[in-house]
Motif scaffolding. Structure first.
Motif, short mmCIF file in Angstrom:
data_model
loop_
_atom_site.label_atom_id
_atom_site.label_comp_id
_atom_site.label_asym_id
_atom_site.label_seq_id
_atom_site.Cartn_x
_atom_site.Cartn_y
_atom_site.Cartn_z
N ARG A 15 0.85 -1.19 0.00
CA ARG A 15 0.00 0.00 0.00
C ARG A 15 0.89 1.24 0.00
NH1 ARG A 15 -2.16 0.71 6.25
NH2 ARG A 15 -0.14 1.34 7.10
N VAL A 16 0.27 2.37 -0.31
CA VAL A 16 0.93 3.67 -0.17
C VAL A 16 0.31 4.32 1.06
CG1 VAL A 16 1.30 5.92 -1.23
CG2 VAL A 16 1.30 3.86 -2.65
N ASN A 17 1.16 4.69 2.04
CA ASN A 17 0.63 5.24 3.28
C ASN A 17 0.24 6.71 3.11
OD1 ASN A 17 3.00 6.75 3.46
ND2 ASN A 17 3.89 5.52 5.10
N ASP A 18 -0.22 7.33 4.18
CA ASP A 18 -0.68 8.72 4.13
C ASP A 18 0.43 9.69 3.75
OD1 ASP A 18 -3.23 7.92 4.82
OD2 ASP A 18 -2.91 8.25 6.97
N GLU A 23 4.62 0.79 1.43
CA GLU A 23 4.76 -0.13 2.57
C GLU A 23 4.25 -1.51 2.17
OE1 GLU A 23 3.90 2.59 6.46
OE2 GLU A 23 2.16 1.84 5.40
N TYR A 24 4.72 -2.53 2.88
CA TYR A 24 4.20 -3.88 2.71
C TYR A 24 3.84 -4.44 4.07
CZ TYR A 24 8.55 -5.89 4.42
OH TYR A 24 9.61 -6.24 5.22
N PHE A 25 2.90 -5.38 4.07
CA PHE A 25 2.46 -6.01 5.31
C PHE A 25 3.28 -7.27 5.51
CE2 PHE A 25 -0.51 -8.52 7.94
CZ PHE A 25 -0.65 -7.64 8.98
N TRP A 30 2.68 -3.09 9.17
CA TRP A 30 3.04 -2.45 7.90
C TRP A 30 4.46 -1.92 8.05
CZ3 TRP A 30 0.45 -2.97 3.54
CH2 TRP A 30 -0.89 -3.35 3.61
N PRO A 32 8.08 -0.22 6.00
CA PRO A 32 8.48 0.52 4.80
C PRO A 32 9.11 -0.42 3.79
CG PRO A 32 9.79 1.20 6.71
CD PRO A 32 8.80 0.20 7.19
N TYR A 33 8.80 -0.19 2.53
CA TYR A 33 9.34 -1.01 1.45
C TYR A 33 10.55 -0.27 0.91
CZ TYR A 33 8.76 -4.65 -2.09
OH TYR A 33 8.89 -5.77 -2.88
#
Length: 53
Positions: A15-18, A23-25, A30, A32-33
């Motif tokens: 996902r892309v955070n705020d 990021e990846y789970f 979550w 950081p990628y």
């Protein structure tokens, strides 16, 4: 209103955070990628480019 349970994300979901960071789970949190390099296609064919032209 009914309370519908929310399913947790699957491991390796992305996902892309705020803040706009990828990021990846990891199965628990979550994270950081940071393994993606500039202009290097990732496992999904993503290309991350820097701010320089």
């Amino acid at each position: 209103m009914t309370d519908t349970p929310v399913e947790p994300p699957q491991p390796n979901a992305v996902r892309v955070n705020d803040a706009g960071l990828l990021e990846y789970f990891d199965g628990e949190v979550w994270a950081p990628y940071v393994d993606l390099q500039d202009d290097d296609p990732g496992p999904l064919g993503l290309v991350i480019r820097g701010d320089s032209p």
